[in-house]
Design a protein around this motif. Structure first.
Motif, PDB file in Angstrom:
ATOM      1  N   HIS A 297      47.260  37.437  10.397  1.00 23.38           N
ATOM      2  CA  HIS A 297      46.220  36.504   9.957  1.00 23.38           C
ATOM      3  C   HIS A 297      45.127  36.454  11.199  1.00 23.38           C
ATOM      4  N   ARG A 298      45.788  36.021  12.379  1.00 18.82           N
ATOM      5  CA  ARG A 298      45.098  35.848  13.575  1.00 18.82           C
ATOM      6  C   ARG A 298      44.104  37.070  13.889  1.00 18.82           C
ATOM      7  N   LEU A 299      44.570  38.257  13.924  1.00 17.62           N
ATOM      8  CA  LEU A 299      44.116  39.502  14.313  1.00 17.62           C
ATOM      9  C   LEU A 299      42.997  39.745  13.141  1.00 17.62           C
ATOM     10  N   ALA A 300      43.515  39.699  11.682  1.00 16.37           N
ATOM     11  CA  ALA A 300      42.430  39.729  10.977  1.00 16.37           C
ATOM     12  C   ALA A 300      41.388  38.987  10.819  1.00 16.37           C
ATOM     13  N   GLY A 301      41.472  37.633  11.337  1.00 14.69           N
ATOM     14  CA  GLY A 301      40.522  36.692  11.572  1.00 14.69           C
ATOM     15  C   GLY A 301      39.331  37.298  12.589  1.00 14.69           C
ATOM     16  N   ALA A 302      40.069  37.880  13.740  1.00 17.74           N
ATOM     17  CA  ALA A 302      39.090  38.135  14.782  1.00 17.74           C
ATOM     18  C   ALA A 302      38.408  39.499  14.378  1.00 17.74           C
ATOM     19  N   ILE A 303      39.305  40.435  13.602  1.00 14.10           N
ATOM     20  CA  ILE A 303      38.248  41.681  13.052  1.00 14.10           C
ATOM     21  C   ILE A 303      37.339  41.381  12.059  1.00 14.10           C
ATOM     22  N   ALA A 304      37.412  40.348  11.438  1.00 14.45           N
ATOM     23  CA  ALA A 304      36.498  40.225  10.254  1.00 14.45           C
ATOM     24  C   ALA A 304      35.110  39.661  11.001  1.00 14.45           C
ATOM     25  N   VAL A 305      35.173  39.261  11.999  1.00 18.98           N
ATOM     26  CA  VAL A 305      33.928  38.911  12.707  1.00 18.98           C
ATOM     27  C   VAL A 305      32.919  40.048  12.788  1.00 18.98           C
ATOM     28  N   GLY A 306      33.614  41.297  12.941  1.00 18.72           N
ATOM     29  CA  GLY A 306      32.671  42.247  13.153  1.00 18.72           C
ATOM     30  C   GLY A 306      32.058  42.824  11.608  1.00 18.72           C
ATOM     31  N   GLY A 307      32.531  42.094  10.763  1.00 21.00           N
ATOM     32  CA  GLY A 307      31.914  42.475   9.345  1.00 21.00           C
ATOM     33  C   GLY A 307      32.265  43.648   8.419  1.00 21.00           C
ATOM     34  N   PHE A 308      33.762  44.023   8.833  1.00 20.95           N
ATOM     35  CA  PHE A 308      34.224  45.182   8.196  1.00 20.95           C
ATOM     36  C   PHE A 308      34.763  44.901   6.885  1.00 20.95           C
ATOM     37  N   GLU A 309      34.737  46.098   6.169  1.00 27.62           N
ATOM     38  CA  GLU A 309      35.280  45.974   4.892  1.00 27.62           C
ATOM     39  C   GLU A 309      36.691  45.179   4.793  1.00 27.62           C
ATOM     40  N   PRO A 310      37.181  44.604   3.736  1.00 29.40           N
ATOM     41  CA  PRO A 310      38.232  43.659   3.647  1.00 29.40           C
ATOM     42  C   PRO A 310      39.593  44.777   3.845  1.00 29.40           C
ATOM     43  N   GLU A 311      39.461  45.814   3.389  1.00 30.35           N
ATOM     44  CA  GLU A 311      40.535  46.809   3.206  1.00 30.35           C
ATOM     45  C   GLU A 311      40.648  47.441   4.646  1.00 30.35           C
ATOM     46  N   THR A 312      39.632  47.530   5.448  1.00 30.63           N
ATOM     47  CA  THR A 312      39.544  48.244   6.756  1.00 30.63           C
ATOM     48  C   THR A 312      40.072  46.981   7.682  1.00 30.63           C
ATOM     49  N   THR A 313      39.757  45.780   7.536  1.00 25.73           N
ATOM     50  CA  THR A 313      40.302  44.927   8.160  1.00 25.73           C
ATOM     51  C   THR A 313      41.633  44.391   8.154  1.00 25.73           C
TER      52      THR A 313
END
Length: 208
Positions: free
Chosen positions: A120-136
């Motif tokens: 969850h923590r890593l996904a939250g940081a990655i999501a800031v880059g605007g990637f597709e949910p599957e990629t995140t």
């Protein structure tokens, strides 16, 4: 007068049991973290522990969650790359904070019983880059495997080194493939690879 088996339940909360388990883990290691040893430490009958945990694996899942919860908060103001690197370092340090901590978390993840906060923590940081949910999601899971795997083998190496069982060519220094420099390099490679993925077009329109 015989002591009621429920006395341990009354005297020790779920959090008390997890705290005692963490102390055994850190001081003696995972092999000594048995339900019987834990009960003796808390001065209760082993059956009293089952008020809180139906089995040992559920206890270890709670221990895993506590280990991860100890990861320092990340407050970096950088972009998503900086956030991912900071989260990875914080989570890695949390796993190393307890003896055999990475092994406990690895087991919990493998059985799907907990430790979700890592991803969850890593996904939250990655999501800031605007990637597709599957990629995140896939990227976060990949990072979890690397972080936990590196910490697990690092702790094994530390224990072997303490016993004098590590070959000279694998001494624990910054050139070691399991050392901190190698960890930072591995995270940088994964972040660089993720940077080649196409962000979610919707994030561009929304200004994310």
């Amino acid at each position: 007068m015989p002591r009621s088996e429920s006395a341990g339940y009354v005297r020790n909360s779920r959090e008390d049991v997890v705290s005692a388990a963490l102390r055994i883990l850190d001081q003696q290691g995972l092999p000594d973290l048995t339900m019987r040893h834990l009960a003796t430490t808390l001065d209760v009958q082993p059956s009293a522990l089952y008020w809180h945990f139906p089995n040992k694996q559920s206890l270890l899942a709670a221990v895993s969650d506590r280990i991860i919860a100890g990861a320092r908060p990340v407050t970096t103001a950088g972009d998503w790359r900086d956030r991912v690197r900071a989260e990875a370092a914080a989570l890695h340090d949390a796993l190393l904070a307890y003896k055999d901590g990475a092994e406990v978390v690895s087991s919990t993840l493998a059985l799907g019983l907990g430790a979700e906060e890592l991803q969850h923590r890593l996904a939250g940081a990655i999501a800031v880059g605007g990637f597709e949910p599957e990629t995140t999601g896939l990227a976060a899971e990949t990072l979890v495997h690397f972080i936990v795997g590196h910490a697990f083998h690092w702790q094994q190496r530390l224990q072997a080194d303490t016993l004098g069982a590590v070959a000279d060519k694998h001494t624990l220094d910054r050139q070691d493939p399991l050392g901190p420099r190698a960890f930072d390099f591995g995270i940088a490679l994964l972040v660089s690879g993720l940077d080649t993925q196409t962000p979610d077009p919707r994030s561009r329109r929304s200004g994310v």
